[in-house]
Design an enzyme around this catalytic site. Structure first.
Site, PDB file in Angstrom:
ATOM      1  N   ALA A 126       2.487   2.637   9.838  1.00 53.27           N
ATOM      2  CA  ALA A 126       2.070   1.479   9.039  1.00 53.27           C
ATOM      3  C   ALA A 126       1.969   0.231   9.906  1.00 53.27           C
ATOM      4  CB  ALA A 126       3.037   1.249   7.882  1.00 53.27           C
ATOM      5  N   ILE A 127       2.925   0.030  10.796  1.00 58.84           N
ATOM      6  CA  ILE A 127       2.879  -1.137  11.691  1.00 58.84           C
ATOM      7  C   ILE A 127       1.611  -1.093  12.529  1.00 58.84           C
ATOM      8  CG2 ILE A 127       3.994  -2.254  13.666  1.00 58.84           C
ATOM      9  CD1 ILE A 127       6.702  -1.352  12.388  1.00 58.84           C
ATOM     10  N   GLY A 132      -3.029   9.519   7.678  1.00 62.81           N
ATOM     11  CA  GLY A 132      -3.591   9.692   9.011  1.00 62.81           C
ATOM     12  C   GLY A 132      -5.069  10.031   9.027  1.00 62.81           C
ATOM     13  N   ILE A 166       0.843  -1.196   0.000  1.00 62.61           N
ATOM     14  CA  ILE A 166       0.000   0.000   0.000  1.00 62.61           C
ATOM     15  C   ILE A 166       0.877   1.244   0.000  1.00 62.61           C
ATOM     16  CG2 ILE A 166      -0.224  -0.018   2.519  1.00 62.61           C
ATOM     17  CD1 ILE A 166      -3.065   1.197   2.116  1.00 62.61           C
ATOM     18  N   ASN A 170       8.684   2.514  10.164  1.00 64.74           N
ATOM     19  CA  ASN A 170       7.383   3.012   9.723  1.00 64.74           C
ATOM     20  C   ASN A 170       6.311   2.641  10.752  1.00 64.74           C
ATOM     21  OD1 ASN A 170       5.121   3.879   8.369  1.00 64.74           O
ATOM     22  ND2 ASN A 170       5.715   2.999   6.407  1.00 64.74           N
ATOM     23  N   LYS A 188      -3.747  -3.137  13.709  1.00 64.82           N
ATOM     24  CA  LYS A 188      -5.164  -2.802  13.893  1.00 64.82           C
ATOM     25  C   LYS A 188      -6.065  -3.626  12.976  1.00 64.82           C
ATOM     26  CE  LYS A 188      -6.660   1.315  12.478  1.00 64.82           C
ATOM     27  NZ  LYS A 188      -6.987   2.762  12.440  1.00 64.82           N
ATOM     28  N   TYR A 238      -1.345  -2.096  10.361  1.00 66.44           N
ATOM     29  CA  TYR A 238      -1.402  -3.528  10.097  1.00 66.44           C
ATOM     30  C   TYR A 238      -1.845  -4.302  11.330  1.00 66.44           C
ATOM     31  CZ  TYR A 238       1.119  -2.185   5.876  1.00 66.44           C
ATOM     32  OH  TYR A 238       1.492  -1.595   4.698  1.00 66.44           O
TER      33      TYR A 238
END
Length: 171
Positions: free
Chosen positions: A132-133, A97, A88, A129, A138, A136
């Site tokens: 992003a972590i 955000g 992505i 990042n 979530k 992912y």
């Protein structure tokens, strides 16, 4: 709200701007390279020839089909192992955000598991990042490992966190 649609040739100009943004590429696993629009047109043509093992979608505003906000893909689809890799990219910084990534990841997970009958989605994300972590995690991805100091970015080596999601974990 947002929606996904298949990538179109008209999206290439905007995607090329993103792929030439050093700040955006610094967040991704790929190295920064200068990419002209013809290279991205060839990239798009290659995708159109290999649609059997990849899905590339534009993330767009539901009220404006022409305004692309990001790109989400399922790559290396393996129908024997029923797996794929997720990628992505949210283009402009002002769109990050805002929940666009969460919407896109959830939508692509649903497509992978319920339309393509996949059972596993995996991805790699730079350890630096953190947004992003968090996204992912979530959406259900679990850290499966780490490729230590595997990616050279901005003069240093950064580890890649490997994450995966199984269909039975998502449901």
């Amino acid at each position: 709200m947002y929606k996904l649609r298949e990538l179109e040739r008209e999206d290439i100009r905007e995607i090329n701007k993103w792929r030439n943004d050093p700040d955006l590429i610094a967040c991704l696993g790929a190295p920064y390279r200068y990419i002209n629009e013809d290279v991205d047109k060839d990239w798009f043509d290659s995708y159109m020839r290999s649609r059997g093992n990849s899905v590339r979608c534009a993330i767009i505003d539901a009220d404006n089909d022409n305004k692309i906000l990001g790109l989400i893909s399922l790559m290396s689809i393996n129908y024997i192992n029923r797996s794929a890799e997720l990628h992505i990219m949210i283009g402009d910084k002002i769109n990050r955000g805002k929940g666009i990534g969460t919407y896109a990841v959830k939508s692509m997970i649903e497509h992978a598991f319920n339309s393509l009958n996949l059972r596993r989605i995996e991805l790699g994300v730079l350890e630096s990042n953190l947004p992003a972590i968090k996204l992912y995690e979530k959406t259900g991805f679990i850290k499966e490992g780490e490729k230590r100091k595997s990616n050279y970015k901005n003069g240093e080596y950064i580890s890649m966190i490997m994450m995966g999601l199984l269909k039975e974990e998502y449901l």
